[in-house]
Design a protein around this motif. Structure first.
Motif, PDB file in Angstrom:
ATOM      1  N   PRO A 181       0.996  -0.956  -0.209  1.00  0.00           N
ATOM      2  CA  PRO A 181       0.128  -0.536   0.155  1.00  0.00           C
ATOM      3  C   PRO A 181       0.782   1.480  -0.318  1.00  0.00           C
ATOM      4  CG  PRO A 181      -0.730  -1.138   1.107  1.00  0.00           C
ATOM      5  CD  PRO A 181       0.505  -2.429   1.074  1.00  0.00           C
ATOM      6  N   GLU A 182       1.936   1.049   0.502  1.00  0.00           N
ATOM      7  CA  GLU A 182       3.100   2.576   0.564  1.00  0.00           C
ATOM      8  C   GLU A 182       3.207   2.459  -1.072  1.00  0.00           C
ATOM      9  OE1 GLU A 182       1.545   1.025   4.470  1.00  0.00           O
ATOM     10  OE2 GLU A 182       2.792  -0.311   2.780  1.00  0.00           O
ATOM     11  N   GLU A 183       4.094   2.012  -1.283  1.00  0.00           N
ATOM     12  CA  GLU A 183       4.627   1.774  -2.809  1.00  0.00           C
ATOM     13  C   GLU A 183       3.507   2.684  -3.633  1.00  0.00           C
ATOM     14  OE1 GLU A 183       7.337  -1.237  -4.832  1.00  0.00           O
ATOM     15  OE2 GLU A 183       5.299  -1.246  -5.347  1.00  0.00           O
ATOM     16  N   LEU A 184       2.192   1.838  -3.322  1.00  0.00           N
ATOM     17  CA  LEU A 184       1.337   2.579  -4.459  1.00  0.00           C
ATOM     18  C   LEU A 184       0.258   3.796  -3.865  1.00  0.00           C
ATOM     19  CD1 LEU A 184      -1.085  -0.495  -4.127  1.00  0.00           C
ATOM     20  CD2 LEU A 184      -0.007   0.323  -6.303  1.00  0.00           C
ATOM     21  N   LEU A 185       0.669   4.448  -2.276  1.00  0.00           N
ATOM     22  CA  LEU A 185       0.545   5.298  -2.369  1.00  0.00           C
ATOM     23  C   LEU A 185       1.682   6.497  -2.978  1.00  0.00           C
ATOM     24  CD1 LEU A 185      -1.399   7.482  -0.413  1.00  0.00           C
ATOM     25  CD2 LEU A 185       0.365   7.106   0.888  1.00  0.00           C
ATOM     26  N   GLY A 186       2.458   5.623  -2.722  1.00  0.00           N
ATOM     27  CA  GLY A 186       3.692   7.312  -3.208  1.00  0.00           C
ATOM     28  C   GLY A 186       3.851   7.382  -4.771  1.00  0.00           C
ATOM     29  N   ALA A 187       3.557   6.113  -5.193  1.00  0.00           N
ATOM     30  CA  ALA A 187       3.119   6.347  -6.549  1.00  0.00           C
ATOM     31  C   ALA A 187       2.034   7.463  -7.368  1.00  0.00           C
ATOM     32  CB  ALA A 187       3.168   4.910  -7.181  1.00  0.00           C
ATOM     33  N   ALA A 188       1.042   6.884  -6.740  1.00  0.00           N
ATOM     34  CA  ALA A 188      -0.015   7.880  -6.755  1.00  0.00           C
ATOM     35  C   ALA A 188       0.284   9.819  -6.120  1.00  0.00           C
ATOM     36  CB  ALA A 188      -0.998   8.071  -5.920  1.00  0.00           C
ATOM     37  N   HIS A 189       0.664   9.425  -5.540  1.00  0.00           N
ATOM     38  CA  HIS A 189       0.662  11.101  -4.419  1.00  0.00           C
ATOM     39  C   HIS A 189       1.941  11.749  -5.824  1.00  0.00           C
ATOM     40  CE1 HIS A 189       2.225  13.781  -0.784  1.00  0.00           C
ATOM     41  NE2 HIS A 189       1.412  14.171  -2.023  1.00  0.00           N
ATOM     42  N   ALA A 190       3.172  11.144  -5.921  1.00  0.00           N
ATOM     43  CA  ALA A 190       4.279  11.390  -6.772  1.00  0.00           C
ATOM     44  C   ALA A 190       3.113  12.130  -8.514  1.00  0.00           C
ATOM     45  CB  ALA A 190       5.220  10.852  -7.015  1.00  0.00           C
ATOM     46  N   ALA A 191       2.814  11.007  -8.767  1.00  0.00           N
ATOM     47  CA  ALA A 191       2.052  11.447 -10.332  1.00  0.00           C
ATOM     48  C   ALA A 191       0.830  12.729 -10.327  1.00  0.00           C
ATOM     49  CB  ALA A 191       0.874  10.138 -10.834  1.00  0.00           C
TER      50      ALA A 191
ATOM     51  N   THR B  41       9.661  12.604 -11.010  1.00  0.00           N
ATOM     52  CA  THR B  41       9.661  12.909  -8.777  1.00  0.00           C
ATOM     53  C   THR B  41       9.158  12.081  -8.673  1.00  0.00           C
ATOM     54  OG1 THR B  41       8.268  15.147  -9.778  1.00  0.00           O
ATOM     55  CG2 THR B  41       7.318  14.352  -7.862  1.00  0.00           C
ATOM     56  N   ARG B  42       9.862  11.253  -7.317  1.00  0.00           N
ATOM     57  CA  ARG B  42      10.164  10.217  -6.345  1.00  0.00           C
ATOM     58  C   ARG B  42       9.425  10.471  -5.017  1.00  0.00           C
ATOM     59  NH1 ARG B  42      15.043   9.669  -5.983  1.00  0.00           N
ATOM     60  NH2 ARG B  42      15.414  10.825  -3.886  1.00  0.00           N
TER      61      ARG B  42
END
Length: 147
Positions: free
Chosen positions: A48-58, A80-81
């Motif tokens: 979930p954290e990886e997916l959240l990070g991807a969504a937030h960066a996008a 963006t990372r």
């Protein structure tokens, strides 16, 4: 605007259970996740954290590009990372930090205005707003020399 959907299928108990993530667009289709990919650095699945990070960066990246357009500057390259930290909180866990890092090429944009637009995009992107309970959301924004 229509709603976007994701579906989770889970089988088994707790640590032994296995899940699959699927998204409406098919970008993820029965992609695996579970205890090992979340807590034991198993690279065979997501978390979930990886997916959240991807969504937030996008979301942030799009907000920054749109804000630059509105200010009269064309973005040529944005990287963006997002690093999302999950920490122990009593008997559970909490996301206590998200660190965004942006490297941008925006011809004609000076450093001060760049930082202003970047901070506003971080504050105003829909996912930053949705993540308002995260105690620390940081942004390190670097403007690459145009040339």
């Amino acid at each position: 605007m229509d709603e976007k959907t994701a579906h989770i299928h889970w089988e088994g108990r707790g640590k032994q259970g296995k899940g699959q993530v699927s998204t409406q667009t098919g970008a993820l289709k029965a992609y695996p996740y579970g205890f090992a990919s979340r807590f034991e650095d198993d690279r065979q699945g997501t978390n979930p954290e990886e997916l959240l990070g991807a969504a937030h960066a996008a979301c942030f990246t799009m907000a920054f590009s749109f804000a630059c357009d509105k200010a009269g500057f064309a973005t040529t390259l944005l990287d963006t990372r997002a690093s999302v930290r999950l920490s122990v909180d009593g008997e559970g866990f909490v996301i206590d930090r998200i660190a965004l890092t942006l490297e941008a090429s925006v011809p004609g944009l000076d450093e001060a205005r760049f930082q202003e637009i970047a901070q506003a995009a971080k504050r105003d992107c829909p996912l930053s707003k949705a993540l308002g309970s995260v105690p620390e959301i940081t942004l390190l924004a670097s403007l690459r020399a145009s040339g």
